[in-house]
Design a protein around this motif. Structure first.
Motif, PDB file in Angstrom:
ATOM      1  N   THR A   1     -11.544  51.619 -71.246  1.00 42.86           N
ATOM      2  CA  THR A   1     -11.617  52.064 -72.630  1.00 42.86           C
ATOM      3  C   THR A   1     -10.748  53.312 -72.803  1.00 42.86           C
ATOM      4  OG1 THR A   1     -13.475  53.568 -72.291  1.00 42.86           O
ATOM      5  CG2 THR A   1     -14.015  51.244 -72.785  1.00 42.86           C
ATOM      6  N   PHE A   2     -10.524  53.688 -74.048  1.00 46.03           N
ATOM      7  CA  PHE A   2      -9.722  54.872 -74.328  1.00 46.03           C
ATOM      8  C   PHE A   2     -10.414  56.130 -73.800  1.00 46.03           C
ATOM      9  CE2 PHE A   2      -8.140  58.143 -77.421  1.00 46.03           C
ATOM     10  CZ  PHE A   2      -6.863  58.228 -76.890  1.00 46.03           C
ATOM     11  N   ASP A   3     -11.734  56.203 -73.941  1.00 47.95           N
ATOM     12  CA  ASP A   3     -12.471  57.353 -73.411  1.00 47.95           C
ATOM     13  C   ASP A   3     -12.349  57.440 -71.896  1.00 47.95           C
ATOM     14  OD1 ASP A   3     -13.305  58.381 -75.861  1.00 47.95           O
ATOM     15  OD2 ASP A   3     -15.133  57.189 -75.868  1.00 47.95           O
ATOM     16  N   GLU A   4     -12.439  56.316 -71.213  1.00 47.61           N
ATOM     17  CA  GLU A   4     -12.264  56.299 -69.751  1.00 47.61           C
ATOM     18  C   GLU A   4     -10.851  56.736 -69.368  1.00 47.61           C
ATOM     19  OE1 GLU A   4     -15.351  52.673 -68.625  1.00 47.61           O
ATOM     20  OE2 GLU A   4     -13.254  52.212 -69.047  1.00 47.61           O
ATOM     21  N   TYR A   5      -9.887  56.316 -70.156  1.00 48.52           N
ATOM     22  CA  TYR A   5      -8.502  56.716 -69.915  1.00 48.52           C
ATOM     23  C   TYR A   5      -8.352  58.231 -70.047  1.00 48.52           C
ATOM     24  CZ  TYR A   5      -3.501  57.347 -70.635  1.00 48.52           C
ATOM     25  OH  TYR A   5      -2.202  57.790 -70.539  1.00 48.52           O
ATOM     26  N   LEU A   6      -8.930  58.798 -71.105  1.00 47.16           N
ATOM     27  CA  LEU A   6      -8.838  60.246 -71.303  1.00 47.16           C
ATOM     28  C   LEU A   6      -9.505  60.993 -70.154  1.00 47.16           C
ATOM     29  CD1 LEU A   6      -9.445  60.578 -75.144  1.00 47.16           C
ATOM     30  CD2 LEU A   6      -7.277  60.748 -73.910  1.00 47.16           C
ATOM     31  N   ILE A   7     -10.626  60.503 -69.681  1.00 44.90           N
ATOM     32  CA  ILE A   7     -11.288  61.119 -68.530  1.00 44.90           C
ATOM     33  C   ILE A   7     -10.379  61.066 -67.314  1.00 44.90           C
ATOM     34  CG2 ILE A   7     -13.198  60.851 -66.884  1.00 44.90           C
ATOM     35  CD1 ILE A   7     -14.920  59.966 -69.327  1.00 44.90           C
ATOM     36  N   SER A   8      -9.712  59.944 -67.108  1.00 41.34           N
ATOM     37  CA  SER A   8      -8.801  59.820 -65.952  1.00 41.34           C
ATOM     38  C   SER A   8      -7.630  60.793 -66.051  1.00 41.34           C
ATOM     39  CB  SER A   8      -8.289  58.385 -65.809  1.00 41.34           C
ATOM     40  OG  SER A   8      -7.304  58.095 -66.783  1.00 41.34           O
ATOM     41  N   LYS A   9      -7.298  61.194 -67.266  1.00 44.01           N
ATOM     42  CA  LYS A   9      -6.211  62.162 -67.495  1.00 44.01           C
ATOM     43  C   LYS A   9      -6.749  63.587 -67.638  1.00 44.01           C
ATOM     44  CE  LYS A   9      -2.978  59.175 -67.352  1.00 44.01           C
ATOM     45  NZ  LYS A   9      -2.118  59.145 -66.168  1.00 44.01           N
ATOM     46  N   LYS A  10      -8.057  63.751 -67.390  1.00 48.44           N
ATOM     47  CA  LYS A  10      -8.724  65.060 -67.459  1.00 48.44           C
ATOM     48  C   LYS A  10      -8.659  65.678 -68.858  1.00 48.44           C
ATOM     49  CE  LYS A  10      -8.205  66.129 -62.580  1.00 48.44           C
ATOM     50  NZ  LYS A  10      -7.451  65.112 -61.955  1.00 48.44           N
ATOM     51  N   ILE A  11      -8.820  64.827 -69.866  1.00 44.07           N
ATOM     52  CA  ILE A  11      -8.825  65.271 -71.265  1.00 44.07           C
ATOM     53  C   ILE A  11     -10.234  65.072 -71.816  1.00 44.07           C
ATOM     54  CG2 ILE A  11      -7.909  64.824 -73.575  1.00 44.07           C
ATOM     55  CD1 ILE A  11      -5.328  63.826 -72.179  1.00 44.07           C
ATOM     56  N   ASP A  12     -10.767  66.097 -72.446  1.00 46.31           N
ATOM     57  CA  ASP A  12     -12.089  66.030 -73.057  1.00 46.31           C
ATOM     58  C   ASP A  12     -11.968  65.302 -74.398  1.00 46.31           C
ATOM     59  OD1 ASP A  12     -14.459  66.594 -74.536  1.00 46.31           O
ATOM     60  OD2 ASP A  12     -14.817  68.344 -73.269  1.00 46.31           O
ATOM     61  N   SER A  13     -12.462  64.084 -74.454  1.00 50.71           N
ATOM     62  CA  SER A  13     -12.288  63.255 -75.649  1.00 50.71           C
ATOM     63  C   SER A  13     -13.017  63.831 -76.869  1.00 50.71           C
ATOM     64  CB  SER A  13     -12.732  61.815 -75.389  1.00 50.71           C
ATOM     65  OG  SER A  13     -14.103  61.753 -75.115  1.00 50.71           O
ATOM     66  N   LYS A  14     -14.169  64.450 -76.661  1.00 47.17           N
ATOM     67  CA  LYS A  14     -14.918  65.010 -77.796  1.00 47.17           C
ATOM     68  C   LYS A  14     -14.151  66.160 -78.438  1.00 47.17           C
ATOM     69  CE  LYS A  14     -19.488  63.674 -76.198  1.00 47.17           C
ATOM     70  NZ  LYS A  14     -20.783  64.116 -75.721  1.00 47.17           N
ATOM     71  N   LYS A  15     -13.643  67.069 -77.618  1.00 42.47           N
ATOM     72  CA  LYS A  15     -12.869  68.198 -78.144  1.00 42.47           C
ATOM     73  C   LYS A  15     -11.599  67.709 -78.831  1.00 42.47           C
ATOM     74  CE  LYS A  15     -14.277  71.645 -74.731  1.00 42.47           C
ATOM     75  NZ  LYS A  15     -13.780  72.484 -73.617  1.00 42.47           N
ATOM     76  N   PHE A  16     -10.926  66.747 -78.203  1.00 40.04           N
ATOM     77  CA  PHE A  16      -9.696  66.175 -78.750  1.00 40.04           C
ATOM     78  C   PHE A  16      -9.982  65.539 -80.107  1.00 40.04           C
ATOM     79  CE2 PHE A  16      -6.303  62.648 -77.972  1.00 40.04           C
ATOM     80  CZ  PHE A  16      -5.439  63.234 -78.866  1.00 40.04           C
ATOM     81  N   HIS A  17     -11.034  64.739 -80.183  1.00 44.50           N
ATOM     82  CA  HIS A  17     -11.371  64.041 -81.426  1.00 44.50           C
ATOM     83  C   HIS A  17     -11.759  65.023 -82.536  1.00 44.50           C
ATOM     84  CE1 HIS A  17     -13.766  61.481 -84.185  1.00 44.50           C
ATOM     85  NE2 HIS A  17     -12.779  60.638 -83.935  1.00 44.50           N
ATOM     86  N   GLN A  18     -12.506  66.066 -82.199  1.00 46.81           N
ATOM     87  CA  GLN A  18     -12.923  67.040 -83.206  1.00 46.81           C
ATOM     88  C   GLN A  18     -11.751  67.856 -83.737  1.00 46.81           C
ATOM     89  OE1 GLN A  18     -15.967  69.284 -81.225  1.00 46.81           O
ATOM     90  NE2 GLN A  18     -17.575  67.823 -81.747  1.00 46.81           N
ATOM     91  N   ALA A  19     -10.829  68.235 -82.852  1.00 44.91           N
ATOM     92  CA  ALA A  19      -9.723  69.103 -83.251  1.00 44.91           C
ATOM     93  C   ALA A  19      -8.578  68.344 -83.922  1.00 44.91           C
ATOM     94  CB  ALA A  19      -9.192  69.864 -82.040  1.00 44.91           C
ATOM     95  N   GLU A  20      -8.317  67.131 -83.453  1.00 45.82           N
ATOM     96  CA  GLU A  20      -7.187  66.356 -83.976  1.00 45.82           C
ATOM     97  C   GLU A  20      -7.607  64.902 -84.216  1.00 45.82           C
ATOM     98  OE1 GLU A  20      -3.355  66.987 -82.031  1.00 45.82           O
ATOM     99  OE2 GLU A  20      -4.254  68.636 -80.889  1.00 45.82           O
ATOM    100  N   PRO A  21      -8.477  64.669 -85.202  1.00 43.19           N
ATOM    101  CA  PRO A  21      -8.993  63.304 -85.405  1.00 43.19           C
ATOM    102  C   PRO A  21      -7.921  62.278 -85.741  1.00 43.19           C
ATOM    103  CG  PRO A  21      -9.667  64.744 -87.202  1.00 43.19           C
ATOM    104  CD  PRO A  21      -9.032  65.611 -86.167  1.00 43.19           C
ATOM    105  N   GLU A  22      -6.903  62.669 -86.494  1.00 42.13           N
ATOM    106  CA  GLU A  22      -5.860  61.701 -86.858  1.00 42.13           C
ATOM    107  C   GLU A  22      -5.069  61.262 -85.633  1.00 42.13           C
ATOM    108  OE1 GLU A  22      -3.607  63.618 -89.912  1.00 42.13           O
ATOM    109  OE2 GLU A  22      -5.245  63.499 -91.355  1.00 42.13           O
ATOM    110  N   ARG A  23      -4.660  62.211 -84.809  1.00 40.68           N
ATOM    111  CA  ARG A  23      -3.913  61.879 -83.592  1.00 40.68           C
ATOM    112  C   ARG A  23      -4.780  61.075 -82.643  1.00 40.68           C
ATOM    113  NH1 ARG A  23      -0.345  66.006 -80.076  1.00 40.68           N
ATOM    114  NH2 ARG A  23       0.908  65.790 -81.935  1.00 40.68           N
TER     115      ARG A  23
END
Length: 59
Positions: free
Chosen positions: A2-24
């Motif tokens: 999933t996209f969330d699993e991918y972000l974890i594999s890239k060491k990206i916090d999906s919740k912070k990313f989604h809250q700060a830049e929802p369109e991207r």
């Protein structure tokens, strides 16, 4: 994967990313669903590191 699993594999916090830049976040999620993870990485290669630095996943 999933996209969330991918972000974890890239060491990206999906919740912070989604809250700060929802369109991207939504744009990337849609694109990720249309291609293989390796293709997505190649496509966004120079954008992943800056996003990782902004929204680093706490270990």
């Amino acid at each position: 994967m999933t996209f969330d699993e991918y972000l974890i594999s890239k060491k990206i916090d999906s919740k912070k990313f989604h809250q700060a830049e929802p369109e991207r976040f939504e744009e990337w999620k849609l694109l990720f669903g249309q291609m293989h993870a390796e293709s997505f990485t190649s496509h966004k290669k120079f954008l992943i590191n800056p996003i990782r630095r902004k929204y680093l996943l706490a270990q």
